[in-house]
Scaffold this active site. Structure first.
Site, PDB file in Angstrom:
ATOM      1  N   SER A 183       4.586   9.774  -1.285  1.00 26.47           N
ATOM      2  CA  SER A 183       3.723   8.918  -2.076  1.00 26.47           C
ATOM      3  C   SER A 183       4.105   8.961  -3.554  1.00 26.47           C
ATOM      4  O   SER A 183       5.237   8.636  -3.903  1.00 26.47           O
ATOM      5  CB  SER A 183       2.259   9.329  -1.849  1.00 26.47           C
ATOM      6  OG  SER A 183       1.381   8.379  -2.387  1.00 26.47           O
ATOM      7  N   ASP A 208       6.907   7.233   2.404  1.00 30.39           N
ATOM      8  CA  ASP A 208       5.994   6.168   2.014  1.00 30.39           C
ATOM      9  C   ASP A 208       5.766   6.162   0.502  1.00 30.39           C
ATOM     10  O   ASP A 208       4.656   6.421   0.015  1.00 30.39           O
ATOM     11  CB  ASP A 208       4.655   6.295   2.757  1.00 30.39           C
ATOM     12  CG  ASP A 208       4.033   4.927   3.060  1.00 30.39           C
ATOM     13  OD1 ASP A 208       4.795   3.945   3.179  1.00 30.39           O
ATOM     14  OD2 ASP A 208       2.803   4.837   3.173  1.00 30.39           O
ATOM     15  N   HIS A 273      -0.507   6.371   5.849  1.00 28.47           N
ATOM     16  CA  HIS A 273       0.266   6.886   4.708  1.00 28.47           C
ATOM     17  C   HIS A 273       0.747   8.310   4.990  1.00 28.47           C
ATOM     18  O   HIS A 273       1.909   8.645   4.763  1.00 28.47           O
ATOM     19  CB  HIS A 273      -0.630   6.841   3.479  1.00 28.47           C
ATOM     20  CG  HIS A 273       0.064   7.018   2.169  1.00 28.47           C
ATOM     21  ND1 HIS A 273       1.205   6.321   1.817  1.00 28.47           N
ATOM     22  CD2 HIS A 273      -0.248   7.797   1.088  1.00 28.47           C
ATOM     23  CE1 HIS A 273       1.563   6.659   0.578  1.00 28.47           C
ATOM     24  NE2 HIS A 273       0.700   7.554   0.130  1.00 28.47           N
TER      25      HIS A 273
END
Length: 341
Positions: A183, A208, A273
């Site tokens: 992330s 991600d 996610h």
């Protein structure tokens, strides 16, 4: 003073939203920015860029950006040794220049003790002798997501400077180095690569990579395929918390890259996610994610790549030397998530 300025940025972000709802395209003309309570607030592109520019101007003058590093090896697999850019610190640690190094960077709201770090550390140490260095960047724990975004370049520079220090003073081998970020941590990894120098880090794995407040058309301000010799992206919540357009030289789209099976409604996107981490850990330990080569990322997203499996496996060590393009990755709804055919 620091708190007041950060609160001011939060207030501005929450009020700057002029674009009609039907015209909003997340990541194109603005972003849905995650909030601490799991909700999202829209901010238009121009307003966001103006606010981030103001935040960047304040950065370093009114806020701190502490970054710490914790080393794990077979000699200390569960209790990290904090290391610094001092030779005495490295000399008294278990760092071994003859072992490959893996650097792991967490995302928003997390710390070095979170599961992303423990799971990836355990996975790599199960494979053999490695120096696993976990990064803890304190600004990731800002209540305000935008404040964490503003801290990303500085945190990435500190990671990059640690890599350069270890390479120049303690013979860390760049040609076997992986930097793995989830992330916002993937964006930090990108800036680390930019700091070390284009293509010098062997591999960056973006799990991600965060979308909110990052522009696809500004690769100099996000993780890009030029930040390492090879960049691989595992994209699991595209269009919401992560990017849908391909980030890595090798871009992998489990279940089409938007939503993951077994995550239910997943209104916040957090389950999908987080699956990027779960899949990567399984890929490291089992090498079991078969892939189907696609003509472009849109075909991967729409699952229109046919049914013939390629020789490429998501997360495999050999990918740096043989992979370019976009891949659809069939996955299961529970472990083992990978499919090999």
């Amino acid at each position: 003073m620091k708190a007041a300025c950060i609160i001011g940025l939060v207030a501005l972000l929450s009020t700057a939203s002029a674009l009609p709802v039907d015209d909003r395209v997340n990541g194109e003309n603005g972003w849905y920015v995650p909030q601490a309570d799991g909700s999202f607030e829209w901010i238009d592109l121009d307003d966001a860029e103006d606010l981030l520019a103001k935040g960047e101007a304040m950065e370093g003058r009114i806020s701190t950006n502490a970054v710490s590093f914790y080393l794990y090896t077979h000699s200390n697999p569960t209790k990290g040794q904090e290391i610094t850019t001092k030779s005495s610190s490295i000399a008294s640690s278990h760092f071994n220049k003859d072992h490959p190094t893996r650097i792991v960077i967490h995302g928003w709201t997390q710390s070095y003790k979170d599961s992303i770090n423990t799971e990836i550390t355990k996975a790599w140490l199960s494979r053999g002798d490695y120096n696993v260095i976990i990064v803890d960047w304190s600004r990731a724990r800002s209540v305000d997501y935008a404040s964490s975004v503003v801290a990303v370049p500085g945190a990435g520079a500190k990671v990059g400077n640690m890599i350069k220090f270890l390479n120049e003073n303690h013979d860390l081998a760049l040609d076997t180095l992986y930097v793995i970020g989830h992330s916002l941590g993937a964006q930090v990894a990108g800036y680390a690569g930019k700091t070390v120098g284009e293509g010098r880090i062997h591999t960056i794995i973006g799990l991600d990579p965060a979308l909110p407040l990052f522009s696809y058309n500004k690769p100099n301000k996000r993780l890009s395929s030029d930040d390492a010799y090879y960049v691989e992206s595992i994209q699991t919540n595209g269009g919401k918390l992560g990017f849908l357009k391909p980030i890595g030289k090798g871009a992998f789209y489990p279940n089409g890259g938007k939503k993951q099976p077994g995550c239910g409604v997943d209104a916040t996107g957090s389950c999908s996610h987080g699956r990027s981490v779960t899949y990567y850990v399984e890929a490291v330990t089992q090498d079991n994610f078969g892939t189907i080569k696609c003509g472009d990322y849109e075909a991967a997203v729409n699952k229109e790549c046919g049914s013939t499996y390629s020789s490429v496996r998501m997360g495999a060590d050999s990918n740096a030397y043989m992979v370019a393009g976009d891949f659809y990755v069939p996955v299961n709804s529970k472990a083992p998530f990978g499919n090999v055919h």
